[in-house]
Design an enzyme around this catalytic site. Structure first.
Site, PDB file in Angstrom:
ATOM      1  N   HIS A 153       1.029  -1.544   0.253  1.00  0.00           N
ATOM      2  CA  HIS A 153       0.114  -0.011  -0.081  1.00  0.00           C
ATOM      3  C   HIS A 153       0.905   1.385   0.052  1.00  0.00           C
ATOM      4  CE1 HIS A 153      -3.674  -2.589   1.257  1.00  0.00           C
ATOM      5  NE2 HIS A 153      -2.866  -3.370   2.421  1.00  0.00           N
ATOM      6  N   SER A 274      15.677  20.211 -16.690  1.00  0.00           N
ATOM      7  CA  SER A 274      13.975  21.070 -17.125  1.00  0.00           C
ATOM      8  C   SER A 274      15.499  22.336 -16.991  1.00  0.00           C
ATOM      9  CB  SER A 274      13.722  21.827 -15.486  1.00  0.00           C
ATOM     10  OG  SER A 274      12.804  22.525 -15.462  1.00  0.00           O
ATOM     11  N   LYS A 280      16.612  20.726 -11.382  1.00  0.00           N
ATOM     12  CA  LYS A 280      15.988  19.725 -11.311  1.00  0.00           C
ATOM     13  C   LYS A 280      17.143  18.710 -11.876  1.00  0.00           C
ATOM     14  CE  LYS A 280      12.160  18.476 -10.977  1.00  0.00           C
ATOM     15  NZ  LYS A 280      11.406  18.818 -11.529  1.00  0.00           N
ATOM     16  N   GLU A 287       9.858   6.834 -16.935  1.00  0.00           N
ATOM     17  CA  GLU A 287       8.653   7.528 -16.607  1.00  0.00           C
ATOM     18  C   GLU A 287       8.004   7.727 -18.409  1.00  0.00           C
ATOM     19  OE1 GLU A 287       8.153  12.167 -15.347  1.00  0.00           O
ATOM     20  OE2 GLU A 287       9.991  11.895 -15.075  1.00  0.00           O
TER      21      GLU A 287
END
Ligand code: ARG
Length: 451
Positions: A153, A274, A280, A287
């Site tokens: 979970h 970024s 970043k 992804e």
């Protein structure tokens, strides 16, 4: 190719609509191999002279070479790879070329080519999956003893090691390989000789053709052979599920690389920055892997929907089987390669992993097991530990700093020993459990199995 019956030329719009050469050109090596085997059977049946066969074989091999070297012009007017090659052959060698299509239809031809394509691609994918397994194994070996929390979970559950966590994916990938190998076994039968749908009045030696093409046998029903696209659906499923596994791995890595977890660092080579936020470092490969899994699943659904309403045997809808097939194969191949490279260079932040795993709450189950070993029934032990957990939360005292003997007589002074992380892992020795010794033994087993 069908000029006899028609008085008018095909509309150019229909030509543009119906062509498949823009994508099925890539079947060319299989189309050539299938045609040579078919021609050889014609030779043995006395339908071709030795000279005619030699002209066909050499002509096809030259066409193969020209395509490989980029010296072949595919024509949309010739619709697909089968007609492009056959028309060119006839142009080059004359009358003998026009004999090649005897006792054959594009329907059994395309089924043959596609099976050969799938078979070759499965072999490539099996190797690519093995390379990713080896990459994971390398990390599992390096971090065999790196403790980190295991989650259910997405809540901290019990301590495991990074090695054990990574080996879970090696297991999944092994099942993917076994599914691919199974799919390969089932698809490896030759449909050539099934003709348009009802075989042919000219009997070529189907067994010999199958053998030449490396098939294990021949299909047993001409109608099924022409209508069947099960092998594509199976392969698309195998690919989708492998994609799903890699998507879940991606999700783990994305979490691990976040500041909140901080368990892993990907190499600069496999991350992006970024354009706006200078600090970043984004796990884009993970992804995109996760994103491409939607596409792989879509391709599977695409094929199933295309086939579901079709009466047997061939219907032109079946031409739509190839774009999703090619796309899924290409996509997975790239996904596997980039993940192999990225994982090989990934570093675990062992301190951060250990710090997170040092939460004594992770050993609450071990504490219940301790009580069980003292003779307390598990349900009662669970309740007693639950009370200790509640006390820990209420008094903001870490679980391992509570005086447990005050909570219940069942706790002895040795209860504190439960809170050794090393001991907790060491005692998980059953097959499949994450003790460091087990993980090391599994790494050794996998290394031997994959080599
Ligand atoms: N390009 C076709 C396909 O991919 C080949 C088979 C064509 N057969 C036919 N009867 N039009 O399905």
């Amino acid at each position: 190719m069908w000029k006899g019956r028609f008085a008018k030329d095909t509309s150019s719009l229909v030509e543009q609509f119906g062509e498949s050469i823009s994508y099925d050109w890539r079947l060319f090596p299989h189309d050539v191999a299938g045609s040579i085997a078919h021609a050889r059977a014609q030779l043995h049946a006395g339908l071709l002279t030795a000279e005619e066969f030699a002209a066909i074989e050499n002509g096809l091999l030259e066409i193969l070479k020209d395509i490989e070297e980029g010296n072949f012009e595919f024509k949309t007017s010739l619709e697909d790879i089968h007609m492009n090659i056959e028309a060119e052959l006839t142009k080059r060698i004359g009358a003998a070329g026009a004999k090649l299509h005897t006792a054959r239809s594009r329907n059994d031809q395309v089924a043959t080519d596609t099976r050969l394509y799938c078979r070759a691609e499965i072999d490539g994918l099996l190797t690519a999956v093995t390379l990713l397994q080896e990459s994971l194994l390398g990390r599992a070996e390096k971090y065999a003893a790196t403790v980190l929390p295991g989650y259910t979970h997405l809540q901290r559950g019990q301590p495991v090691t990074a090695g054990h966590h990574l080996l879970a994916y090696v297991e999944m990938l092994e099942r993917d390989k076994s599914r691919l190998a199974d799919c390969r076994k089932r698809l490896n039968v030759s449909p050539l000789g099934s003709g348009a749908l009802a075989g042919s009045t000219i009997n070529l030696d189907r067994g010999a053709i199958a053998e030449e093409l490396g098939f294990d046998g021949v299909t047993r029903n001409s109608m099924d052979a022409i209508a069947d696209r099960d092998y594509i659906a199976e392969l698309l499923f195998c690919i989708s599920l492998c994609g799903v596994h890699l998507s879940r791995l991606s999700e783990d890595l994305i979490l691990w690389c976040s500041a909140e977890f901080g368990f892993a660092v990907l190499s600069d080579e496999h991350t992006t920055g970024s354009s706006l936020m200078p600090q970043k470092k984004n796990p884009d490969v993970c992804e995109i892997t996760r994103g491409k899994t939607g596409r792989l699943t879509g391709n599977l659904v695409n094929l199933l929907v295309a086939v579901k309403g079709l009466p047997i045997t061939y219907n032109r809808d079946l031409q739509e089987d190839k774009p999703p097939l090619f796309d899924s194969v290409d996509t997975l191949r790239l996904v596997l390669a980039v993940n192999t490279e990225m994982i090989g260079a990934m570093e675990m932040r062992e301190e951060a992993c250990r710090a997170a795993a040092s939460d004594p709450m992770l050993l609450a189950t071990d504490l219940a097991d301790y009580l069980v070993k003292k003779g307390v029934p598990f349900r009662h032990a669970h309740e007693l530990v639950g009370k200790a957990v509640a006390e820990s939360i209420r008094t903001a005292t870490p679980l391992d700093e509570l005086d447990l003997t005050k909570i219940d007589d069942a706790y002895g002074p040795d209860a504190a020993e439960v809170f050794s992380l090393a001991r907790a892992l060491e005692s998980r020795t059953n097959p499949g459990a994450p003790s460091v010794a087990n993980v090391k033994a599994e790494v050794a087993r996998w290394k031997a199995a994959l080599s």
